[in-house]
Design a protein around this motif. Structure first.
Motif, PDB file in Angstrom:
ATOM      1  N   TYR A 480       0.844  -1.198   0.000  1.00 29.46           N
ATOM      2  CA  TYR A 480       0.000   0.000   0.000  1.00 29.46           C
ATOM      3  C   TYR A 480       0.878   1.245   0.000  1.00 29.46           C
ATOM      4  N   MET A 481       0.309   2.307  -0.479  1.00 30.61           N
ATOM      5  CA  MET A 481       0.988   3.601  -0.522  1.00 30.61           C
ATOM      6  C   MET A 481       0.583   4.400   0.716  1.00 30.61           C
ATOM      7  N   GLN A 482       1.564   5.015   1.347  1.00 25.72           N
ATOM      8  CA  GLN A 482       1.286   5.830   2.524  1.00 25.72           C
ATOM      9  C   GLN A 482       1.931   7.191   2.350  1.00 25.72           C
ATOM     10  N   GLU A 483       1.183   8.221   2.635  1.00 26.17           N
ATOM     11  CA  GLU A 483       1.696   9.581   2.505  1.00 26.17           C
ATOM     12  C   GLU A 483       2.451   9.966   3.779  1.00 26.17           C
ATOM     13  N   VAL A 484       3.731  10.271   3.628  1.00 24.14           N
ATOM     14  CA  VAL A 484       4.566  10.667   4.761  1.00 24.14           C
ATOM     15  C   VAL A 484       5.384  11.887   4.361  1.00 24.14           C
ATOM     16  N   THR A 485       6.142  12.421   5.325  1.00 24.46           N
ATOM     17  CA  THR A 485       7.034  13.557   5.061  1.00 24.46           C
ATOM     18  C   THR A 485       8.471  13.118   5.283  1.00 24.46           C
ATOM     19  N   LEU A 486       9.341  13.461   4.353  1.00 27.47           N
ATOM     20  CA  LEU A 486      10.757  13.118   4.468  1.00 27.47           C
ATOM     21  C   LEU A 486      11.500  14.311   5.050  1.00 27.47           C
ATOM     22  N   LEU A 487      12.163  14.104   6.195  1.00 25.18           N
ATOM     23  CA  LEU A 487      12.992  15.136   6.818  1.00 25.18           C
ATOM     24  C   LEU A 487      14.432  14.922   6.378  1.00 25.18           C
ATOM     25  N   ARG A 488      14.953  15.855   5.592  1.00 32.65           N
ATOM     26  CA  ARG A 488      16.307  15.734   5.054  1.00 32.65           C
ATOM     27  C   ARG A 488      17.241  16.610   5.884  1.00 32.65           C
ATOM     28  N   CYS A 489      18.264  16.014   6.458  1.00 28.88           N
ATOM     29  CA  CYS A 489      19.249  16.761   7.244  1.00 28.88           C
ATOM     30  C   CYS A 489      20.470  17.045   6.361  1.00 28.88           C
ATOM     31  N   GLN A 490      21.094  18.186   6.616  1.00 27.09           N
ATOM     32  CA  GLN A 490      22.221  18.596   5.775  1.00 27.09           C
ATOM     33  C   GLN A 490      23.440  17.715   5.989  1.00 27.09           C
ATOM     34  N   SER A 491      23.547  17.136   7.190  1.00 27.47           N
ATOM     35  CA  SER A 491      24.729  16.320   7.489  1.00 27.47           C
ATOM     36  C   SER A 491      24.363  15.266   8.535  1.00 27.47           C
ATOM     37  N   VAL A 492      25.280  14.311   8.711  1.00 27.68           N
ATOM     38  CA  VAL A 492      25.084  13.274   9.725  1.00 27.68           C
ATOM     39  C   VAL A 492      25.081  13.917  11.110  1.00 27.68           C
ATOM     40  N   GLU A 493      25.905  14.967  11.305  1.00 22.74           N
ATOM     41  CA  GLU A 493      25.982  15.623  12.609  1.00 22.74           C
ATOM     42  C   GLU A 493      24.632  16.208  13.010  1.00 22.74           C
ATOM     43  N   VAL A 494      23.943  16.805  12.039  1.00 24.32           N
ATOM     44  CA  VAL A 494      22.619  17.362  12.338  1.00 24.32           C
ATOM     45  C   VAL A 494      21.654  16.249  12.714  1.00 24.32           C
ATOM     46  N   ALA A 495      21.696  15.127  11.965  1.00 26.13           N
ATOM     47  CA  ALA A 495      20.814  13.996  12.255  1.00 26.13           C
ATOM     48  C   ALA A 495      21.075  13.462  13.662  1.00 26.13           C
ATOM     49  N   GLU A 496      22.336  13.362  14.056  1.00 26.61           N
ATOM     50  CA  GLU A 496      22.682  12.863  15.383  1.00 26.61           C
ATOM     51  C   GLU A 496      22.201  13.826  16.471  1.00 26.61           C
ATOM     52  N   ALA A 497      22.255  15.139  16.168  1.00 27.95           N
ATOM     53  CA  ALA A 497      21.780  16.131  17.145  1.00 27.95           C
ATOM     54  C   ALA A 497      20.279  15.963  17.396  1.00 27.95           C
ATOM     55  N   LEU A 498      19.551  15.625  16.364  1.00 29.00           N
ATOM     56  CA  LEU A 498      18.111  15.417  16.530  1.00 29.00           C
ATOM     57  C   LEU A 498      17.838  14.190  17.389  1.00 29.00           C
ATOM     58  N   ILE A 499      18.613  13.153  17.191  1.00 28.95           N
ATOM     59  CA  ILE A 499      18.416  11.920  17.965  1.00 28.95           C
ATOM     60  C   ILE A 499      18.753  12.141  19.437  1.00 28.95           C
ATOM     61  N   ARG A 500      19.741  13.006  19.703  1.00 29.50           N
ATOM     62  CA  ARG A 500      20.122  13.255  21.100  1.00 29.50           C
ATOM     63  C   ARG A 500      19.050  14.065  21.842  1.00 29.50           C
ATOM     64  N   ASN A 501      18.229  14.818  21.100  1.00 28.99           N
ATOM     65  CA  ASN A 501      17.150  15.578  21.747  1.00 28.99           C
ATOM     66  C   ASN A 501      16.005  14.622  22.077  1.00 28.99           C
ATOM     67  N   GLU A 502      15.753  14.449  23.382  1.00 31.50           N
ATOM     68  CA  GLU A 502      14.772  13.445  23.817  1.00 31.50           C
ATOM     69  C   GLU A 502      13.382  13.686  23.230  1.00 31.50           C
ATOM     70  N   LYS A 503      12.943  14.950  23.242  1.00 31.47           N
ATOM     71  CA  LYS A 503      11.589  15.266  22.755  1.00 31.47           C
ATOM     72  C   LYS A 503      11.487  15.022  21.255  1.00 31.47           C
ATOM     73  N   CYS A 504      12.554  15.414  20.538  1.00 31.94           N
ATOM     74  CA  CYS A 504      12.548  15.256  19.087  1.00 31.94           C
ATOM     75  C   CYS A 504      12.651  13.782  18.696  1.00 31.94           C
ATOM     76  N   ARG A 505      13.479  13.021  19.446  1.00 31.48           N
ATOM     77  CA  ARG A 505      13.698  11.606  19.129  1.00 31.48           C
ATOM     78  C   ARG A 505      12.393  10.816  19.160  1.00 31.48           C
ATOM     79  N   MET A 506      11.482  11.174  20.066  1.00 35.04           N
ATOM     80  CA  MET A 506      10.215  10.455  20.198  1.00 35.04           C
ATOM     81  C   MET A 506       9.302  10.667  18.990  1.00 35.04           C
TER      82      MET A 506
END
Length: 687
Positions: A480-506
């Motif tokens: 099935y097709m599902q409509e989602v949003t792709l969050l593109r980070c400029q670098s791996v460092e930015v992606a890791e910063a998001l994961i370290r933020n508890e509220k954002c990680r959830m």
């Protein structure tokens, strides 16, 4: 503008002047609004008995000439030139403003505009113009209903396309079909100009059938005429006004407010039609004075009874004849049909008929006397408390037939899994594999569809229909097709910063590669807020469909739509200043007291001074000519080598008298010494 809007703008001091008057204090309570006091028929009748002769005549002239349209004192004086002196008009307006009947506004450059609030018009019409139109007393078989095309024959200049077949169920059905089409689109994006794309407009209005000049024939104008044809513009206008669609946060697309739409679907069909009638009626207000009177007369007519268009026209002419302007009866009737009745007939608010090939008749298909029901606070969620009743037929060929009594809410549920075939008095839908697949994609199950049909069908559901629906669900693809949003980070460092933020990680979904995340639809808004709190400002490309938390909109405060408002006076502030009556006659102490106390014979030079002062103050002259008292509204003093001439009006007749044409004279100042004028006018009857 209505009193509720006036009261929001009105300074407290001016409101106190109105409310504290003895007549008003007898009716008002601590929590009373101006609208409650100044639109109540019982209160208006009481106030009418308090009006002075000048106030009553001034109000009748306002209602005969301007209705609820803004006007200036100078315009009113010009219209009244044969009947009332300027000072009488000033005094009448002063009293009407003090009562709150007429409201004054001040433009930014200082000019004053006056207005009668629209919600008091019909009540004052009943009091000041006690005219009624009578229902048809003959057999209804004598009347032949008119089609849209036949109506066009009575109105010159309507093209053939204007008379095409319209939906027999009316405007509510058309808006419903428009909203169904909106709900089936993956998105409703807007161009940079702020309009829907033309191809999308065509899809949304596929089942809309209205005259192509449905808006402009009523004298309305709207935005984006180069993009939207009139039926499309009307549908979008209604959807915006009803709060069914609204712009997203970024202004680049429309979203559907499902709670508002489904709340509307809970009402009866008449309630739904009444709400749309209210919106259409408000779009035309303030209307030309003849139409304002026509609307008020019609709304007093009983629903489902026939009334004569000729009699209605005569009633309008009687109200608008005070200004002594001639109105052509034939032209008035054509305008009434074009501007008002043809659209109402297209919307199925009224029906038109012809008697034996001659007179035209109309009847309401809704009850305009229940117009307040248009503001009913419908339930926010679909009601399932009431037991289902049989209101549809399921055919062996997979067609679903909805008879006239089937509600729009039931039709909305049927439209979720079937396609429209025909929207006549009986609506026809067809179940197809594609339409059922659409329903399954939105989470419906075959058991739910079958149960809905069984609960509402007059007869048993054909067995092959049930078996086929169950098979279609079994055959549904596992992918099935599902409509989602792709969050593109400029670098791996930015992606890791998001994961370290508890509220954002959830809130983050599946990680794609090293620096991208899938965000589920329901979390987009929360993720955006979280990122902004972290100092990021993501470029929003997604078309979110998160609904607003606002409640079902009040029709007294409509959303901004496409149609341009005629109620331009709302742009100005209320003028709180009420001059005292003596201010109408500046320097009154400087004239001889005898001028206003008694009739006397004066020298020619004094006569000219009195005439000039009367013209300056826009007052009246009492002249005794051949033993008869004449009351003259002076216009000018014309002098030449042979003498001088007084020009003016007496009892609607223009006069030009030389000084020797009368004997004695007196200066009449309305509000001070005009008793004789009133007695004279009262013997002639009211306007």
């Amino acid at each position: 503008m209505k009193y509720e809007h006036v009261e929001r703008k009105m300074p407290g001091s001016l409101r106190e002047v109105i409310i504290r008057q003895p007549w008003c204090a007898a009716f008002s309570t601590t929590n009373s609004t101006l609208g409650e006091v100044l639109t109540s028929p019982a209160h208006i009748r009481e106030l009418s008995s308090e009006l002075t002769w000048d106030e009553r005549r001034t109000l009748r002239l306002v209602m005969s000439t301007f209705g609820c349209q803004p006007f200036t004192k100078e315009r009113l004086e010009k219209e009244a030139v044969l009947q009332m002196a300027g000072a009488q008009i000033s005094l009448g307006l002063w009293g009407l403003r003090r009562y709150g009947v007429i409201v004054a506004f001040r433009k930014s450059w200082g000019d004053q505009l006056l207005m009668l609030p629209e919600d008091a018009f019909a009540v004052w019409q009943q009091v000041l113009f006690p005219i009624s139109i009578n229902p048809f007393k003959g057999s209804e078989s004598q009347l032949e209903p008119l089609s849209s095309g036949e109506i066009g024959e009575y109105v010159g200049g309507i093209e053939e396309e204007e008379s095409r077949q319209i939906n027999p169920r009316g405007l509510a059905q058309q808006l419903f079909l428009f909203m169904v089409s909106c709900s089936r689109q993956p998105a409703l994006p807007l161009t940079n100009k702020g309009t829907l794309h033309k191809k999308l407009i065509h899809k949304l209005t596929e089942h809309v059938s209205l005259p192509k000049r449905i808006i402009t024939m009523s004298g309305l104008t709207y935005a984006f005429t180069d993009v939207y044809n009139e039926p499309a513009a009307l549908m979008l206008e209604l959807a915006l006004q009803m709060g069914f669609v609204y712009k997203n946060e970024w202004g680049n697309g429309f979203l559907i407010h499902h709670r508002n739409f489904e709340a509307w679907l809970q009402g009866t069909y008449e309630q739904q039609q009444l709400q749309l009638y209210h919106i259409w009626r408000q779009a035309l207000i303030p209307a030309p004075v003849w139409l304002e009177h026509g609307i008020a007369f019609m709304e007093r007519c009983t629903s489902q009874q026939w009334y004569s268009l000729n009699e209605l026209t005569q009633a309008i002419l009687a109200c608008c004849s005070i200004s002594r302007k001639t109105m052509d009866e034939t032209s008035l009737q054509e305008d009434l049909l074009m501007v008002w009745m043809k659209p109402l007939s297209s919307f199925r608010f009224i029906e038109l008929a012809q008697e034996q090939g001659e007179d035209l008749w109309f009847k309401w298909l809704i009850n305009p006397q229940r117009i307040e029901d248009a503001n009913l606070d419908f339930e926010r969620e679909p009601s399932r408390k009431n037991k289902s009743t049989a209101t549809l037929y399921v055919q062996p060929d997979f067609e679903v037939l909805l008879p006239p009594d089937a509600s729009l809410y039931l039709e909305w549920r049927i439209a979720m899994f079937s396609d429209l075939v025909n929207s006549d008095i009986v609506r026809t839908y067809r179940l197809t594999k594609e339409s059922f697949q659409r329903a399954l994609d939105h989470g419906l199950k075959s058991a739910e569809v079958i149960q809905l049909l069984q609960d509402n069908a007059y007869y048993e559901i054909p067995e092959q229909v049930i078996i086929t629906l169950e098979q279609w669900e079994e055959q549904k693809d596992k992918l099935y097709m599902q409509e989602v949003t792709l969050l593109r980070c400029q670098s791996v460092e930015v992606a890791e910063a998001l994961i370290r933020n508890e509220k954002c990680r959830m809130l983050l979904g599946e990680r794609i590669g090293d620096s991208h995340f899938i965000i589920s639809r329901e979390h987009v808004k929360d993720v955006t807020k979280c990122l902004e709190a972290m100092g990021f400002h993501p470029n929003q490309i997604a078309n979110m469909s998160v609904e607003k938390d606002d409640v079902f909109p009040s029709l007294s405060q409509p959303a901004a739509g496409l149609c341009y408002s005629r109620d331009t006076i709302q742009l100005y502030e209320i003028d709180p200043y009420l001059p005292q009556p003596e201010e109408h006659y500046p320097d009154i102490q400087q004239i001889p007291a005898s001028w206003i106390k008694e009739l006397r014979d004066y020298h020619a030079s004094t006569r000219k001074d009195m005439i000039r002062k009367a013209i300056e103050w826009k007052s009246v002259l009492q002249l005794r000519k051949e033993g008869r008292d004449c009351f003259i509204i002076p216009r000018m003093l014309r002098e030449d080598r042979t003498g001088w001439i007084l020009e003016g009006w007496e009892e609607y007749q223009e006069i030009a008298w030389a000084s020797e044409d009368w004997n004695e004279m007196k200066l009449i100042l309305p509000g001070i010494n005009d008793g004789g004028v009133r007695e004279k006018e009262e013997t002639l009857g009211e306007l």
